[in-house]
Write a protein that holds these residues in place. Structure first.
Motif, PDB file in Angstrom:
ATOM      1  N   GLY A 189       0.810  -1.215   0.000  1.00  0.00           N
ATOM      2  CA  GLY A 189       0.000   0.000   0.000  1.00  0.00           C
ATOM      3  C   GLY A 189       0.838   1.258   0.000  1.00  0.00           C
ATOM      4  O   GLY A 189       2.029   1.244   0.308  1.00  0.00           O
ATOM      5  N   LYS A 194      -0.432  -4.129  -4.472  1.00  0.00           N
ATOM      6  CA  LYS A 194      -1.149  -3.322  -3.489  1.00  0.00           C
ATOM      7  C   LYS A 194      -2.589  -3.053  -3.914  1.00  0.00           C
ATOM      8  O   LYS A 194      -3.480  -2.973  -3.060  1.00  0.00           O
ATOM      9  CB  LYS A 194      -0.420  -2.014  -3.204  1.00  0.00           C
ATOM     10  N   ASP A 195      -2.832  -2.927  -5.211  1.00  0.00           N
ATOM     11  CA  ASP A 195      -4.192  -2.666  -5.699  1.00  0.00           C
ATOM     12  C   ASP A 195      -5.071  -3.908  -5.597  1.00  0.00           C
ATOM     13  O   ASP A 195      -6.237  -3.825  -5.209  1.00  0.00           O
ATOM     14  CB  ASP A 195      -4.148  -2.165  -7.144  1.00  0.00           C
ATOM     15  N   ASP A 208      -5.489   3.365  -0.182  1.00  0.00           N
ATOM     16  CA  ASP A 208      -4.108   3.189  -0.629  1.00  0.00           C
ATOM     17  C   ASP A 208      -3.144   3.916   0.309  1.00  0.00           C
ATOM     18  O   ASP A 208      -2.573   4.947  -0.027  1.00  0.00           O
ATOM     19  CB  ASP A 208      -3.945   3.683  -2.067  1.00  0.00           C
TER      20      ASP A 208
END
Length: 178
Positions: free
Chosen positions: A12, A26-27, A55
């Motif tokens: 993130g 991270k997404d 995020d």
């Protein structure tokens, strides 16, 4: 609530994690976490907290401490990579044996076994098994600084085109969350 679960979307913020086939770890971890969190909000048996819902990048030690302070179980969602090799694929779950593991109580291995079976069944991925008690796992803060059962679910390999195609599909994200 019967149990408190702390969910963690790996990486993130400034830490994208791995990537492959146009997808940042991270997404994907955040997308799965948000779907899982939403599903668990509809039950009165499990209270769910998350380490991040956007995020951002909480420090790994803060993730572990949150689990220790409020959780009964800690689950961190991740994606794997074997770049530049596109062949490896599938799901594996990492854990370490804690000193607090007691016979007759829920352990990290118990949580890892259940999650591995269910994620593999939900996604139709290759079962790469449980990974535990190696020096690599013992160096992972979210595993070695927790005292509650804690696991890292390596959902699949972003470096594998087939795995990446699966997880980029909303239906597979929902299946992983389930």
């Amino acid at each position: 609530y019967d149990k408190v679960v702390v969910l963690d979307a790996g990486h993130g913020g400034q830490d994208p994690g791995t990537n492959g086939n146009g997808i940042d770890e991270k997404d994907m971890t955040l997308a799965i976490l948000q779907k899982t969190y939403s599903k668990l909000q509809n039950t009165d048996k499990v209270k769910t907290y998350v380490t991040r819902i956007a995020d951002t990048y909480p420090e790994n030690i803060d993730r572990a401490m949150m689990a220790n302070e409020i959780g009964d179980i800690f689950i961190s969602v991740h994606m794997n990579s074997a770049k530049p090799n596109p062949t490896p694929n599938g799901t594996e779950v990492l854990f370490i044996t804690h000193e607090t593991d007691k016979k007759g109580k829920l352990t990290s291995k118990d949580v890892a076994s259940v999650l591995l079976k269910n994620v593999v069944n939900a996604l139709g991925t290759n079962n790469r098994g449980l990974k535990y008690d190696t020096s690599e796992q013992k160096n992972l803060i979210v595993l070695n600084k927790t005292v509650v059962p804690a696991v890292i679910v390596e959902t699949l390999f972003l470096s594998n085109p087939g795995d990446a195609l699966k997880i980029s599909n909303e239906i597979y994200q929902e299946n992983a969350a389930q």
